[in-house]
Design an enzyme around this catalytic site. Structure first.
Site, PDB file in Angstrom:
ATOM      1  N   HIS A   1       1.497   5.400  -1.754  1.00 50.55           N
ATOM      2  CA  HIS A   1       1.148   6.554  -2.595  1.00 50.55           C
ATOM      3  C   HIS A   1       2.442   7.140  -3.151  1.00 50.55           C
ATOM      4  O   HIS A   1       3.237   7.696  -2.397  1.00 50.55           O
ATOM      5  CB  HIS A   1       0.414   7.622  -1.777  1.00 50.55           C
ATOM      6  CG  HIS A   1      -0.863   7.118  -1.181  1.00 50.55           C
ATOM      7  ND1 HIS A   1      -2.071   7.219  -1.824  1.00 50.55           N
ATOM      8  CD2 HIS A   1      -1.114   6.471  -0.020  1.00 50.55           C
ATOM      9  CE1 HIS A   1      -3.017   6.678  -1.068  1.00 50.55           C
ATOM     10  NE2 HIS A   1      -2.459   6.207   0.026  1.00 50.55           N
TER      11      HIS A   1
ATOM     12  N   ASP B   1       1.356   2.664   3.613  1.00 49.37           N
ATOM     13  CA  ASP B   1       0.521   3.849   3.363  1.00 49.37           C
ATOM     14  C   ASP B   1       1.373   5.118   3.366  1.00 49.37           C
ATOM     15  O   ASP B   1       0.902   6.184   3.779  1.00 49.37           O
ATOM     16  CB  ASP B   1      -0.629   3.960   4.371  1.00 49.37           C
ATOM     17  CG  ASP B   1      -1.733   4.899   3.879  1.00 49.37           C
ATOM     18  OD1 ASP B   1      -1.762   5.215   2.671  1.00 49.37           O
ATOM     19  OD2 ASP B   1      -2.551   5.321   4.705  1.00 49.37           O
TER      20      ASP B   1
ATOM     21  N   HIS C   1      -4.722  -0.452   5.861  1.00 50.90           N
ATOM     22  CA  HIS C   1      -4.310   0.349   7.027  1.00 50.90           C
ATOM     23  C   HIS C   1      -5.284   0.200   8.202  1.00 50.90           C
ATOM     24  O   HIS C   1      -5.946   1.155   8.599  1.00 50.90           O
ATOM     25  CB  HIS C   1      -4.095   1.814   6.667  1.00 50.90           C
ATOM     26  CG  HIS C   1      -5.094   2.410   5.699  1.00 50.90           C
ATOM     27  ND1 HIS C   1      -6.450   2.402   5.905  1.00 50.90           N
ATOM     28  CD2 HIS C   1      -4.926   3.035   4.518  1.00 50.90           C
ATOM     29  CE1 HIS C   1      -7.055   3.006   4.907  1.00 50.90           C
ATOM     30  NE2 HIS C   1      -6.150   3.389   4.038  1.00 50.90           N
TER      31      HIS C   1
ATOM     32  N   LYS D   1      -9.221  -0.438  -5.977  1.00 48.20           N
ATOM     33  CA  LYS D   1      -9.284   0.251  -4.691  1.00 48.20           C
ATOM     34  C   LYS D   1     -10.630   0.927  -4.501  1.00 48.20           C
ATOM     35  O   LYS D   1     -11.092   1.665  -5.378  1.00 48.20           O
ATOM     36  CB  LYS D   1      -8.162   1.300  -4.638  1.00 48.20           C
ATOM     37  CG  LYS D   1      -8.128   2.142  -3.375  1.00 48.20           C
ATOM     38  CD  LYS D   1      -7.666   1.342  -2.162  1.00 48.20           C
ATOM     39  CE  LYS D   1      -7.873   2.113  -0.862  1.00 48.20           C
ATOM     40  NZ  LYS D   1      -6.748   2.904  -0.451  1.00 48.20           N
TER      41      LYS D   1
ATOM     42  N   HIS E   1       0.856  -1.205   0.000  1.00 48.39           N
ATOM     43  CA  HIS E   1       0.000   0.000   0.000  1.00 48.39           C
ATOM     44  C   HIS E   1       0.889   1.251   0.000  1.00 48.39           C
ATOM     45  O   HIS E   1       1.423   1.633   1.042  1.00 48.39           O
ATOM     46  CB  HIS E   1      -0.908   0.010   1.231  1.00 48.39           C
ATOM     47  CG  HIS E   1      -1.897   1.116   1.220  1.00 48.39           C
ATOM     48  ND1 HIS E   1      -3.248   0.910   1.360  1.00 48.39           N
ATOM     49  CD2 HIS E   1      -1.762   2.460   1.080  1.00 48.39           C
ATOM     50  CE1 HIS E   1      -3.887   2.066   1.308  1.00 48.39           C
ATOM     51  NE2 HIS E   1      -2.996   3.030   1.136  1.00 48.39           N
TER      52      HIS E   1
ATOM     53  N   HIS F   1     -10.527   1.202   1.618  1.00 45.72           N
ATOM     54  CA  HIS F   1     -10.364   2.249   2.631  1.00 45.72           C
ATOM     55  C   HIS F   1     -11.603   2.167   3.513  1.00 45.72           C
ATOM     56  O   HIS F   1     -12.684   2.594   3.109  1.00 45.72           O
ATOM     57  CB  HIS F   1     -10.220   3.639   1.988  1.00 45.72           C
ATOM     58  CG  HIS F   1      -9.982   4.712   3.018  1.00 45.72           C
ATOM     59  ND1 HIS F   1      -8.775   5.339   3.165  1.00 45.72           N
ATOM     60  CD2 HIS F   1     -10.791   5.214   3.988  1.00 45.72           C
ATOM     61  CE1 HIS F   1      -8.855   6.205   4.183  1.00 45.72           C
ATOM     62  NE2 HIS F   1     -10.071   6.150   4.683  1.00 45.72           N
TER      63      HIS F   1
END
Ligand code: DOR
Ligand code: ZN
Length: 351
Positions: A22, A254, A181, A106, A20, A143
């Site tokens: 970004h 994350d 997360h 996602k 995970h 999420h």
């Protein structure tokens, strides 16, 4: 593992993956990609760009940009995800999986977090897409927070499990799902209760601090992320899950870079940039728990197994020694920078 003293001083494990991440795009991608690639062999790339990554061709082009942003000599493979919107196209999902572009899709509930404005407003709207994913064996990455402003921010994960995720699992019995997360004991229990079809990722920062840290001595925006850190009992449940050896829990940092100006302001962004310190932090947590023996399963074996990929053959060696992370990473072509996550206690593991 060496046995020079009672506690191990080195630990060699298969090269880990980050399930995970970004990485952003443009100058931020140039600044950040190297830090994830130094730590991990593969990473699941979040699609919450502006505009979001929803088409196979966009993901393939983004994957090329990521590969170019990683310095030569670092062995790193980006694994791409599709951002689900209302009315997500089942054919685009199935074809992208079949072509080896998507590893997963996602689910952002609309307005749950950074760049989620195009997210899903009701699970009914993605039912056909989820059916296609179920058939294709393509995991759904979630999420897990409700967006109802009436729900207390610290309860949004637990409420999501009851109100949204449990019905979704019943409706799609063959769908593999990762609760991303995880921040609560309820999240841990939910993953455990739903058996091998479910996995859960756990970040290093949610293992490292609880919600008090956000307000220690004043408001500290660099400890703010979503889902927000919870109370100590939840952090302890996450530590137990991560170090348990259960194949359902695996590593997902994350890491979510935002420039300092967008964190330190009246309405600061959610996200913690932990990529430069990720394995050092995880090792510290596992050492503190006396479970370094379980780190390889969490970091290098459970994720590949869940995704049906082989584990990495390369090895890394972690050492018990102080690690001084850089304070910040500069964004090229600008006067901006991103602060590297700095825990309140010094890092005692390095590699
Ligand atoms: O803290 C977060 N930052 N949580 C998310 O879900 C998104 C992420 C980001 O993209 O900045
Ligand atoms: Zn994220």
């Amino acid at each position: 593992m060496s046995t020079a003293s009672s506690a191990p001083q080195t630990l060699t494990l298969r090269r880990p993956d980050d399930w995970h991440v970004h990485l952003r795009d443009g100058a931020m991608l140039q600044a950040c990609a190297v830090h994830t690639a130094r730590q991990f062999a593969r990473a699941v790339i979040m699609p919450n760009l502006v505009p979001p990554v929803t088409r196979i061709a966009e993901a393939a082009a983004y994957r090329d940009r990521i590969r170019k942003a990683v310095p030569a000599g670092l062995d790193f493979e980006p694994l791409m995800t599709c951002y689900l919107t209302d009315g997500a196209d089942p054919a685009e999902l199935a074809n992208g999986k079949q072509q080896g572009v998507w590893v997963a899709a996602k689910l952002y509930p609309a307005h749950a977090t950074t760049n989620s404005a195009h997210g899903v407003t009701s699970m009914d709207k993605i039912a056909r897409g989820l059916e296609a994913m179920e058939k294709a064996g393509m995991p759904l990455l979630v999420h897990g927070e409700v967006t109802d402003p009436e729900v207390d921010i610290f309860d949004r994960e637990a409420v999501f499990l009851d109100k949204v995720l449990a019905p979704l699992l019943r409706r799609h019995p063959g769908l593999k799902v990762v609760l991303e997360h995880i921040t609560t004991k309820e999240g841990v229990a939910f993953v455990e209760a739903n058996g091998p079809r479910m996995g859960g990722t756990i970040t290093p920062h949610h293992l490292n601090f609880n919600r008090n840290a956000i307000f220690k001595g004043g408001i500290r925006p660099h400890f703010y992320c979503l889902p927000i850190a919870k109370a100590e009992e939840h952090r302890l449940a996450l530590r137990r899950a991560a170090t348990s050896g259960s194949p359902q829990f695996f590593l997902g940092t994350d890491t979510a870079p935002h420039t300092v100006d967008t964190k330190e302001c009246a309405c600061g962004c959610a996200g913690i940039f932990n990529a430069p310190v990720a394995m050092q932090l995880y090792a510290q947590v596992f050492a503190e728990e006396g479970r370094l023996d379980a780190l390889e399963a969490f970091a290098s074996l459970n994720g590949p197994r869940f995704y049906g990929l082989p584990p990495n053959e390369a090895r890394i060696t972690l050492r018990a020694a102080p690690f001084e992370a850089p304070e910040r990473v500069d964004v090229p072509g600008s006067d901006k920078s991103v602060l590297v996550f700095r825990p309140d206690t010094p890092l005692g593991w390095t590699f």
